[in-house]
Every structure is written in structure tokens, then in C-alpha cells.
Write an enzyme that holds these catalytic residues in place. Structure first.
Site, mmCIF file in Angstrom:
data_model
loop_
_atom_site.group_PDB
_atom_site.id
_atom_site.type_symbol
_atom_site.label_atom_id
_atom_site.label_comp_id
_atom_site.label_asym_id
_atom_site.label_seq_id
_atom_site.Cartn_x
_atom_site.Cartn_y
_atom_site.Cartn_z
ATOM 1 C CG HIS A 1 49.973 60.400 56.569
ATOM 2 N ND1 HIS A 1 49.105 62.148 55.849
ATOM 3 C CD2 HIS A 1 49.783 59.925 55.932
ATOM 4 C CE1 HIS A 1 48.322 62.206 55.006
ATOM 5 N NE2 HIS A 1 49.001 60.222 54.840
HETATM 6 C C1 UD1 Z 1 46.442 55.449 55.739
HETATM 7 C C2 UD1 Z 1 46.283 55.489 53.522
HETATM 8 C C3 UD1 Z 1 46.273 56.702 53.575
HETATM 9 C C4 UD1 Z 1 45.417 58.037 54.163
HETATM 10 C C5 UD1 Z 1 46.159 57.472 55.818
HETATM 11 C C6 UD1 Z 1 45.437 59.247 56.497
HETATM 12 C C7 UD1 Z 1 45.976 53.662 53.185
HETATM 13 C C8 UD1 Z 1 47.209 52.562 51.678
HETATM 14 N N1 UD1 Z 1 46.255 54.569 53.492
HETATM 15 O O1 UD1 Z 1 47.534 55.682 55.756
HETATM 16 O O2 UD1 Z 1 45.743 56.316 52.570
HETATM 17 O O3 UD1 Z 1 46.019 59.179 53.548
HETATM 18 O O4 UD1 Z 1 45.336 56.411 55.896
HETATM 19 O O5 UD1 Z 1 45.493 59.113 57.783
HETATM 20 O O6 UD1 Z 1 44.675 52.747 53.310
HETATM 21 N N2 UD1 Z 1 48.532 53.537 62.863
HETATM 22 C C9 UD1 Z 1 48.856 54.402 64.724
HETATM 23 N N3 UD1 Z 1 47.106 54.534 65.200
HETATM 24 C C10 UD1 Z 1 45.555 54.307 64.002
HETATM 25 C C11 UD1 Z 1 46.214 54.300 62.571
HETATM 26 C C12 UD1 Z 1 47.784 54.195 62.456
HETATM 27 O O7 UD1 Z 1 49.286 54.466 65.860
HETATM 28 O O8 UD1 Z 1 45.232 54.644 64.887
HETATM 29 C C13 UD1 Z 1 50.109 53.458 62.367
HETATM 30 C C14 UD1 Z 1 50.357 52.410 63.280
HETATM 31 O O9 UD1 Z 1 51.910 52.547 63.110
HETATM 32 C C15 UD1 Z 1 50.547 52.173 61.716
HETATM 33 C C16 UD1 Z 1 50.772 53.065 60.345
HETATM 34 O O10 UD1 Z 1 50.171 53.988 61.686
HETATM 35 O O11 UD1 Z 1 51.455 51.251 61.341
HETATM 36 C C17 UD1 Z 1 49.952 53.389 59.672
HETATM 37 O O12 UD1 Z 1 48.366 53.598 59.397
HETATM 38 P P1 UD1 Z 1 47.976 52.870 58.058
HETATM 39 O O13 UD1 Z 1 46.685 52.778 58.619
HETATM 40 O O14 UD1 Z 1 48.821 51.577 57.921
HETATM 41 O O15 UD1 Z 1 48.726 54.199 57.283
HETATM 42 P P2 UD1 Z 1 48.577 55.273 57.137
HETATM 43 O O16 UD1 Z 1 49.782 55.475 57.136
HETATM 44 O O17 UD1 Z 1 47.573 56.062 58.150
#
Ligand code: UD1
Length: 372
Positions: free
Chosen positions: A209
Site C-alpha cells: 500500500h
Molecule cells: C497510513 C500511514 C502509513 C501506514 C498506513 C497503514 C501516513 C502518512 N501513512 O497510510 O504509514 O502504513 O496508514 O494503513 O500516515 N482510506 C479508506 N478508509 C480508511 C482510511 C483510508 O478508504 O479507513 C483510503 C482513502 O482513500 C485515503 C487512502 O486510503 O485517501 C489513504 O489513507 P491515508 O490514511 O491517507 O494513508 P494510508 O495509505 O492508509
């Protein structure tokens, strides 16, 4: 004796299993410590958040900031604005943050500017890769924190090299492994493998991811091509992260995934709960990953791990554990899988103090220093 008032912060999936043992340990000292759990809401889907609270027996957060997704600046700023209000209202003696996600850094900056002491659990990890948002989060967090709790000697050396005074650094071990040790038996007793039609040792698991692997269509397609070819020999169970799902749809790469009920190819599932995924990992022949925690969990489980990243902030998993770093060159992924499947076994050992007692050590340090 005055009680210490602590705000514990979680935000994203990898935070939950790190905070659970700290809460457990604090609960053993009700006369000395009062604590509130704040969830920033960085992760909010049931499968990315609530499922973990249920699996780990964690109390519901006392406060949820519900910030949700956004750009890094948006998300960080929203957390800071909301968390400042919490700090002003609760006036804690200490804020505890874990890991390296945006919530970790945002809450550290906010608390510190209000003159509140901050403790960072999993301090000192460095990938030296400034293209990783987590590396920026780690650096900003550590430079501000009063208590730096580390998992290994590499982290201690990194902090010392950055000029951190020795009395701020506490080598306590690995809280994520506390959670693994506590839940290992429970996870082993699930009958998930048989329910899914998987033979122990007859499959691999995967997480993928990181923006560096999934946001560029060429890189993602190259990796999936290599992994699909490995999966002809050894099926790969892939609980797909929402970010990767979004990207795979956007780049029309869905054909690499098997979404049927048959165990073959790269078999996509929804994100799994903690116990389910631990069960699958402990029975896997090998694990492919680009996440941080899984490199550590596989080291303790003795399962070979192929890390699809050019660097790791957790080098002890390579020097002492079962981790091999391969970057995102598809050929290197293929070669590493081939040597694990057909070459000599990878032998590792469990790093010092990864023994299930890290949280207890943390709470002891805090009580010795704050409760005077
Ligand atoms: C975040 C952390 C990363 C960690 C990962 C574990 C940061 C910079 N990154 O990355 O270090 O390894 O979490 O999962 O903090 N989304 C959903 N549902 C959710 C959460 C996110 O659909 O509950 C989708 C959204 O489209 C969002 C994307 O995932 O924009 C990314 O989520 P985000 O929290 O920005 O970063 P992660 O890639 O999850």
C-alpha cells in the site's frame, strides 16, 4: 501522590496494536495513572479501525476527532486543530504517540507547543528516505519528544547520532510484539486456514500500500505481473488496502486479482482483522510486504519476509530476523521468492527485548519520572 494524566493517541491501523498493550499496562496502576484514548479518525472504515479495537479488546476511544482522509497537509492540519482543543480541555501531563503516521506527528507538534510533555513509542527508526511521508513524521516527532522509547540498538544509535541526550532515550523493546505474544495462541486456534481451503505452508500472504509502490501505474503493474507469476506456484492471499484498491481500479489492473472463492493466483480479500491476519501469517510459507510492522512480526514468527521497498527503518529484521529487502524491481521480487521457495531455509532470531514486556517497561519509566 498525584495521579499522572495521560492522553494516548491513535489514528491509523498500525497504531492500534501498538497502543493496546500500553493501555493494558496503565490499567494495572489505577491509583497512579489516569488515561484517555484519543482516536484522530485518520482511519475510519470499520475494517481499518473498529475491527482492531474488537480483536484487541481495546476500550472504545474516549474522544474521536473524526478527521478522515485528505492530502497530507489537510489531514495533519485538521488533526492539529482538533487535538489542540482536546489538550486545552483535558490539560494532560503527558501525551503518548506511537509509530510514524500523520496523527503521530500532528499530535506531537500540537501538544509540545502547548508545553505538554510528549512520549514517542517506536522512536529512532530511520529509513533515510525523505520521499517517505513516514520518515518526515518520524524526524519531526523525535526532535520534539521528551521520552523516546526505542525497539532496538539501531534506533538508539540513530537518536544519539542526531544529538539526542542519552537520558531521553529508553530501550524498552517492541510493543507491537507485546500484542503478538499476547494473541498468538488465540490466533493459532482459529480455523481460518481450513475455512479458506488453505494448507499451512501452502500459500503466501501480502500487503502492498505504500505510495512508492502503488501510486505509479508502471511500478504497480510491474510488481503485480511478477507477483502473479509467483502466485502460479504459490497462491498469494492479499487483503487489499483501500489505497491500493483505489489505484488498481484507476489504472485498470483488476485483472491481476482473483476475486473468486478459489485458492489461486493473487487472491484478494477485504482488509482482515488482527487475529485473522496473524493466523494467516503464522501459517504462511512466505510473506510479501511493504509495511513496517509485518517485517517485525515475521521476524518473531520465523516466517520469511520479502520486503518490497528499497530501504527499511527496521534493519534489525534483516540483520537478525527473516527479512530480505528487494526494492520494487520485479525481477528482484521473483529472485527472492525463488530462493526462499527453492533455496536453503532463512534462519533468524528474535531481537533483544521483543519479549512481550515492552509496554510494562514504558509505564514503569513514566511512573518513575512523572510520579514524583
Ligand atoms: C497510513 C500511514 C502509513 C501506514 C498506513 C497503514 C501516513 C502518512 N501513512 O497510510 O504509514 O502504513 O496508514 O494503513 O500516515 N482510506 C479508506 N478508509 C480508511 C482510511 C483510508 O478508504 O479507513 C483510503 C482513502 O482513500 C485515503 C487512502 O486510503 O485517501 C489513504 O489513507 P491515508 O490514511 O491517507 O494513508 P494510508 O495509505 O492508509
Amino acid at each position: 501522590m498525584v495521579k499522572i494524566k495521560v492522553v494516548n493517541v491513535v489514528g491509523a491501523r498500525p497504531n492500534f496494536m501498538k497502543m493496546a498493550p500500553i493501555i493494558d499496562s496503565m490499567n494495572r496502576y489505577p491509583a497512579q495513572i489516569e488515561h484517555v484514548l484519543v482516536h484522530t479518525g485518520q482511519h475510519y472504515d470499520e475494517k481499518m479501525s473498529k475491527a482492531f479495537f474488537d480483536d484487541l479488546g481495546m476500550p472504545k476511544p474516549g474522544i474521536n476527532l473524526e478527521v478522515g482522509s485528505g492530502s497530507h497537509a489537510e489531514q495533519t492540519a485538521k488533526i492539529m486543530v482538533a487535538f489542540e482543543k482536546v489538550c486545552l480541555e483535558l490539560k494532560p501531563d503527558l501525551v503518548i504517540v506511537v509509530g510514524d503516521v500523520n496523527s503521530t506527528m500532528a499530535c506531537t507538534i500540537t501538544a509540545k507547543k502547548l508545553g505538554i510533555q510528549v512520549a514517542h513509542v517506536e522512536a529512532g527508526l530511520r529509513s533515510r528516505d525523505m520521499t517517505m511521508p513516514e520518515e518526515i513524521n518520524r524526524l519531526c516527532t523525535d526532535v520534539l519528544c521528551d521520552y523516546l522509547f526505542t525497539t532496538d540498538h539501531f534506533a538508539d544509535e540513530n537518536l544519539q547520532g542526531e544529538g539526542v541526550p542519552a537520558d531521553k532515550i529508553h530501550f524498552v523493546g517492541n510493543v507491537m510484539i507485546d500484542t503478538l505474544v499476547k494473541h498468538k495462541e488465540m490466533a493459532a486456534s482459529l480455523d481460518l486456514c481450513s475455512k479458506m481451503g488453505l494448507a499451512p505452508g501452502g500459500y503466501a500472504t501480502m500487503t502492498l500500500h505504500r505510495p512508492g509502490n502503488v501510486d505509479d501505474p508502471k511500478i504497480l503493474a510491474g510488481l503485480l505481473e511478477a507477483l502473479a507469476s509467483i502466485a502460479k506456484e504459490l497462491p498469494i492471499i492479499f487483503p487489499i488496502h483501500p489505497r491500493t484498491k483505489k489505484m488498481a481500479v484507476q489504472y485498470n489492473l483488476g485483472h491481476y486479482f482473483n476475486t473468486d472463492d478459489k485458492v489461486e493466483g493473487i487472491w484478494c480479500t477485504e482488509p482482515l482483522g488482527y487475529l485473522e491476519f496473524l493466523h494467516l501469517n503464522m501459517n504462511a510459507k512466505l510473506v510479501f510486504t511493504d509495511s513496517g510492522g509485518l517485517q517485525e512480526e515475521t521476524t518473531v514468527l520465523g516466517v520469511p519476509c520479502v520486503t518490497i521497498r528499497p530501504n527499511t527503518e527496521r534493519p534489525i529484521t534483516c540483520t537478525e530476523g527473516t527479512n530480505v529487502l528487494v526494492g520494487n524491481d520485479p525481477q528482484k521480487v521473483l529472485d527472492a521468492a525463488d530462493s526462499i521457495l527453492h533455496g536453503p531455509a532463512l534462519n533468524g532470531r528474535v531481537p533483544e527485548k521483543w519479549d512481550g514486556k515492552a509496554a510494562e517497561r514504558i509505564v514503569k519509566v513514566l511512573m518513575d519520572n512523572l510520579n514524583q
